[in-house]
Design a protein around this motif. Structure first.
Motif, mmCIF file in Angstrom:
data_model
loop_
_atom_site.group_PDB
_atom_site.id
_atom_site.type_symbol
_atom_site.label_atom_id
_atom_site.label_comp_id
_atom_site.label_asym_id
_atom_site.label_seq_id
_atom_site.Cartn_x
_atom_site.Cartn_y
_atom_site.Cartn_z
ATOM 1 N N GLU A 1 0.828 -1.211 0.000
ATOM 2 C CA GLU A 1 0.000 0.000 0.000
ATOM 3 C C GLU A 1 0.863 1.263 0.000
ATOM 4 N N PHE A 2 1.912 1.222 0.794
ATOM 5 C CA PHE A 2 2.813 2.383 0.832
ATOM 6 C C PHE A 2 3.377 2.628 -0.569
ATOM 7 N N LYS A 3 3.813 1.566 -1.200
ATOM 8 C CA LYS A 3 4.409 1.721 -2.531
ATOM 9 C C LYS A 3 3.380 2.252 -3.528
ATOM 10 N N GLU A 4 2.182 1.658 -3.466
ATOM 11 C CA GLU A 4 1.135 2.106 -4.396
ATOM 12 C C GLU A 4 0.768 3.567 -4.172
ATOM 13 N N ASN A 5 0.893 3.991 -2.935
ATOM 14 C CA ASN A 5 0.546 5.386 -2.609
ATOM 15 C C ASN A 5 1.772 6.297 -2.600
ATOM 16 N N ASN A 6 2.908 5.739 -3.043
ATOM 17 C CA ASN A 6 4.127 6.543 -3.189
ATOM 18 C C ASN A 6 4.649 7.083 -1.843
ATOM 19 N N VAL A 7 4.330 6.368 -0.748
ATOM 20 C CA VAL A 7 4.750 6.796 0.592
ATOM 21 C C VAL A 7 6.183 6.303 0.845
ATOM 22 N N GLN A 8 7.028 7.229 1.233
ATOM 23 C CA GLN A 8 8.400 6.826 1.573
ATOM 24 C C GLN A 8 8.507 6.629 3.089
ATOM 25 N N VAL A 9 8.935 5.443 3.495
ATOM 26 C CA VAL A 9 8.992 5.131 4.928
ATOM 27 C C VAL A 9 10.409 5.356 5.450
ATOM 28 N N ARG A 10 10.473 6.068 6.536
ATOM 29 C CA ARG A 10 11.757 6.261 7.220
ATOM 30 C C ARG A 10 11.550 5.982 8.703
ATOM 31 N N PHE A 11 12.651 5.922 9.421
ATOM 32 C CA PHE A 11 12.563 5.667 10.858
ATOM 33 C C PHE A 11 13.500 6.593 11.602
ATOM 34 N N MET A 12 13.163 6.857 12.845
ATOM 35 C CA MET A 12 14.123 7.505 13.720
ATOM 36 C C MET A 12 14.099 6.804 15.070
ATOM 37 N N GLY A 13 15.273 6.702 15.686
ATOM 38 C CA GLY A 13 15.367 6.018 16.963
ATOM 39 C C GLY A 13 16.551 5.080 16.959
ATOM 40 N N SER A 14 16.776 4.438 18.097
ATOM 41 C CA SER A 14 17.912 3.521 18.199
ATOM 42 C C SER A 14 17.489 2.124 17.761
ATOM 43 N N ARG A 15 18.299 1.528 16.891
ATOM 44 C CA ARG A 15 18.000 0.170 16.433
ATOM 45 C C ARG A 15 18.398 -0.860 17.486
ATOM 46 N N GLU A 16 19.289 -0.442 18.400
ATOM 47 C CA GLU A 16 19.751 -1.385 19.433
ATOM 48 C C GLU A 16 18.618 -1.719 20.384
ATOM 49 N N GLY A 17 18.492 -2.993 20.673
ATOM 50 C CA GLY A 17 17.468 -3.420 21.625
ATOM 51 C C GLY A 17 16.163 -3.812 20.954
ATOM 52 N N LEU A 18 16.010 -3.499 19.673
ATOM 53 C CA LEU A 18 14.792 -3.908 18.973
ATOM 54 C C LEU A 18 14.925 -5.368 18.544
#
Ligand code: IPE
Ligand code: IPE
Ligand code: MG
Length: 261
Positions: free
Chosen positions: A111-128
């Motif tokens: 759905e994101f791709k079809e709607n041209n939505v670019q996904v990004r993240f912020m935060g620490s990857r450690e512990g996930l």
């Protein structure tokens, strides 16, 4: 721990968003909106349901709001999904949220791709959990060329942790001789934040009625306009987003200067 994932697509992006844009100045739409999506647990409790039911409903709300925001011409939404302090919650709730994130990132990519939505993240990857990290990488990769709205999800995010991360990164550059102390300025500092490349939010919305920042975007909200509502996040609607933007449009942003009348 994450058994039961990916069995069936649970979510689908609503195809149309109903909203009333009358009275909205389309030439003054905030470019970047930050949202503290609060009140999921209370929303569920008020219906006699478990808190996690509210998180599930909250994920649905986010989809609607991203779609509405895109239709309104907003360029980026930064949404607070999980804070560095949320680990203090019961382990069952934390596991549920991690599993929900993982599912969401799986089921929504198309759905994101079809709607041209670019996904990004912020935060620490450690512990996930590894699975969440993998899904995050996959979402970034799959949507990196999308040119529509940016959905920036704050996961394992804390403003203080982000600033410490930037300070450490800058200190390392000074120590290895690639950066001079006198060259540390606002743009350099911002280049070392998780939000690198995104302009600061113009508007910050908090649902759920609490009047605090809860460690969200401490640096970036220096001049954001703030709008809050007591409505719990699962009940937040595109029309409420429009209401927030209308209030934003009535504000006089001075940035410390004077506005000529
Ligand atoms: C916000 O809703 C979502 C997360 C923090 C993950 P809450 O879970 O904080 O809901 P309330 O504030 O307890 O109602
Ligand atoms: C802020 O909400 C974090 C998210 C919405 C992810 P909290 O519910 O964690 O904030 P406090 O505890 O009320 O300050
Ligand atoms: Mg809360």
């Amino acid at each position: 721990m994450f058994k039961g994932l990916f069995q069936k697509p649970v979510y689908s992006m609503p195809s149309k968003v109903k909203m009333d844009t009358s009275g909205l100045d389309m030439s003054n739409i905030p470019e970047h909106i930050a949202i503290i999506m609060d009140g999921n647990g209370r929303w569920a409790k008020e219906q006699g349901k478990v808190r996690t039911f509210g998180h599930k409903a909250g994920a649905e709300t986010l989809k609607k709001i991203v779609k509405a925001a895109d239709a309104l011409g907003i360029k980026a939404i930064t949404a607070y999904a999980f804070s560095t302090e949320n680990w203090k919650r019961p382990v069952t709730e934390v596991h549920f949220i991690m599993e929900l994130l993982s599912r969401y990132l799986t089921s929504e990519i198309q759905e994101f791709k079809e709607n041209n939505v670019q996904v990004r993240f912020m935060g620490s990857r450690e512990g996930l959990p590894a699975i969440v990290n993998e899904k995050m990488d996959h979402a970034i990769e799959e949507t990196k060329n999308d040119t529509g709205i940016i959905l920036n999800l704050a996961i394992n995010y804390g403003g203080q942790a982000e600033i410490l991360h930037a300070v450490r990164s800058i200190a390392r550059q000074v120590a290895d001789g690639t950066l001079k102390i006198e060259d540390i300025d606002v743009p350099v500092f911002e280049n070392n934040l998780y939000s690198k490349g995104l302009p600061s939010p113009d508007l910050m919305i908090r649902t759920g009625g609490d009047l605090r920042v809860s460690n969200f975007l401490l640096w970036q909200i220096a001049y954001a306009e703030i709008w809050t509502t007591s409505v719990y996040w699962p009940d937040f609607t595109p029309d409420m987003l429009i209401e927030a933007i209308k209030i934003y449009q009535k504000r006089e942003r001075r940035f410390g200067g004077l506005v000529q009348k």
